[in-house]
Enzyme design. Structure first.
Site, PDB file in Angstrom:
ATOM      1  N   LYS A  51       0.843  -1.200   0.000  1.00  0.00           N
ATOM      2  CA  LYS A  51       0.000   0.000   0.000  1.00  0.00           C
ATOM      3  C   LYS A  51       0.882   1.256   0.000  1.00  0.00           C
ATOM      4  O   LYS A  51       0.608   2.220  -0.712  1.00  0.00           O
ATOM      5  CB  LYS A  51      -0.944  -0.013   1.217  1.00  0.00           C
ATOM      6  CG  LYS A  51      -2.046  -1.063   1.091  1.00  0.00           C
ATOM      7  CD  LYS A  51      -2.862  -1.290   2.366  1.00  0.00           C
ATOM      8  CE  LYS A  51      -3.849  -2.440   2.156  1.00  0.00           C
ATOM      9  NZ  LYS A  51      -4.683  -2.756   3.336  1.00  0.00           N
ATOM     10  N   GLN A  95      -4.951  -1.479   9.444  1.00  0.00           N
ATOM     11  CA  GLN A  95      -4.832  -2.810   8.860  1.00  0.00           C
ATOM     12  C   GLN A  95      -5.431  -3.857   9.804  1.00  0.00           C
ATOM     13  O   GLN A  95      -5.137  -3.862  11.003  1.00  0.00           O
ATOM     14  CB  GLN A  95      -3.357  -3.126   8.551  1.00  0.00           C
ATOM     15  CG  GLN A  95      -3.135  -4.403   7.794  1.00  0.00           C
ATOM     16  CD  GLN A  95      -3.715  -4.407   6.378  1.00  0.00           C
ATOM     17  OE1 GLN A  95      -3.787  -3.382   5.733  1.00  0.00           O
ATOM     18  NE2 GLN A  95      -4.140  -5.565   5.920  1.00  0.00           N
ATOM     19  N   ASP A 118     -11.401   2.669   3.756  1.00  0.00           N
ATOM     20  CA  ASP A 118     -11.678   1.227   3.694  1.00  0.00           C
ATOM     21  C   ASP A 118     -13.184   0.952   3.605  1.00  0.00           C
ATOM     22  O   ASP A 118     -13.595  -0.164   3.282  1.00  0.00           O
ATOM     23  CB  ASP A 118     -11.149   0.540   4.967  1.00  0.00           C
ATOM     24  CG  ASP A 118      -9.890  -0.268   4.717  1.00  0.00           C
ATOM     25  OD1 ASP A 118      -9.698  -0.735   3.580  1.00  0.00           O
ATOM     26  OD2 ASP A 118      -9.118  -0.440   5.671  1.00  0.00           O
TER      27      ASP A 118
HETATM   28  N1  GUN Z   1      -7.182  -6.990   5.979  1.00  0.00           N
HETATM   29  C1  GUN Z   1      -7.528  -7.756   4.925  1.00  0.00           C
HETATM   30  N2  GUN Z   1      -8.075  -6.995   3.960  1.00  0.00           N
HETATM   31  C2  GUN Z   1      -8.077  -5.731   4.428  1.00  0.00           C
HETATM   32  C3  GUN Z   1      -8.521  -4.493   3.894  1.00  0.00           C
HETATM   33  O1  GUN Z   1      -9.048  -4.385   2.789  1.00  0.00           O
HETATM   34  N3  GUN Z   1      -8.340  -3.409   4.686  1.00  0.00           N
HETATM   35  C4  GUN Z   1      -7.779  -3.489   5.906  1.00  0.00           C
HETATM   36  N4  GUN Z   1      -7.661  -2.371   6.617  1.00  0.00           N
HETATM   37  N5  GUN Z   1      -7.362  -4.611   6.440  1.00  0.00           N
HETATM   38  C5  GUN Z   1      -7.513  -5.727   5.700  1.00  0.00           C
END
Ligand code: GUN
Length: 286
Positions: A51, A95, A118
């Protein structure tokens, strides 16, 4: 059978985002994404650095917060509060999964919905279900962009989603329903799972089990979207679909890797850009 190439499409989307970001910067607004990682989960570490790299490539400022495993809930809430109030931060991403001693719902609720790139905050979830404008979770949004790119008409089709997570299963079901598909959500307690899957024009596999979807579960000419990213003991990365046997039966199928995965990060950039554009329109972020 056609492969839906998420790698290629995500590169195209990212290039467009980079050009929009450059334009926004010229008008005095630099998009910023704050990413919080708590603890040492190996997969999470990999996702977070992808990211960060993607932000840099697109010209988005990424503000990384790597916190130790024993960070308290209150410490995390305090950081979110600072980021909520910081005008240079357009997106806040925590995350997941979080360590067990932290209440995930409480954390997600603390993020300002306007910065919730998100799309996990209840306000955004509610807007999505209601068919209103919202931040849409990145993986489901990436799937919708792929379906559109390949000209797939969702009107009235039978869509079956395997998995009911808040990150993929539920939001993709809402999006498909909003697009006029007839949607069935299946999960670990579903009876006759195989039969239901075999009736699908569009099958979305978001279970997290390697090769779960076998050839007998797929209709001839179906569209199969594989959301799984499973690391096998031998190091190989496979999806939730037994690709080799299922692919010849499909009209379209996404590969793993190179399918849904790359789209997810492109959509994170897209959501961050959307938030920054909204800030630019308002003049400030408050
Ligand atoms: N963990 C697995 N997929 C995601 C996601 O799309 N966003 C976040 N913040 N954590 C995750």
């Amino acid at each position: 059978m056609k492969i839906m190439d998420g790698k290629n499409l995500s590169a195209k989307v990212k290039a467009q985002i980079a050009s929009d970001v450059a334009e926004l910067k010229n008008s005095g607004v630099e998009p910023g994404l704050a990413v919080i990682l708590v603890g040492e989960d190996k997969a999470s570490k990999t996702y977070v650095s992808s990211k960060e790299k993607a932000c840099m490539a697109a010209g988005i400022k990424s503000i990384m917060h790597r916190l130790s495993e024993n960070t308290s809930e209150n410490e995390l809430l305090a950081l979110i509060n600072i980021l909520n109030l910081d005008d240079s931060v357009d997106g806040i991403l925590v995350q997941l999964p979080l360590p067990k001693h932290i209440d995930t719902n409480k954390i997600l609720k603390a993020i300002r919905p306007e910065k919730d790139v998100d799309g996990f905050h209840a306000v955004n979830v509610g807007n999505l279900v209601s068919g209103l404008d919202s931040f849409v979770p990145c993986t489901p949004l990436g799937i919708m962009v792929m379906l559109k790119e390949y000209g797939i008409d969702l009107n009235g089709i039978n869509a079956v989603v395997i998995g009911r997570s808040n990150i993929v299963g539920k939001p993709i079901s809402s999006l498909l329903l909003n697009a006029n598909a007839t949607v069935t959500i299946t999960h670990s307690k579903t009876k006759n799972l195989k039969e239901i899957c075999a009736s699908a024009d569009l099958l979305v596999a978001a279970i997290g089990k390697p090769n779960f979807v076998t050839v007998d579960m797929v209709k001839n000419g179906a569209i199969v979207i594989d959301v799984g990213i499973n690391r096998l003991d031998d190091g190989r990365l496979v999806g939730d679909v037994d690709f080799n046997s299922v692919a010849p039966k499909c009209e379209f199928i996404t590969p793993v890797p190179g399918g849904v995965g790359p789209m997810t990060i492109a959509m994170l950039l897209s959501n961050t850009l959307k938030s920054a554009k909204q800030r630019a329109l308002k003049g400030v972020n408050l």
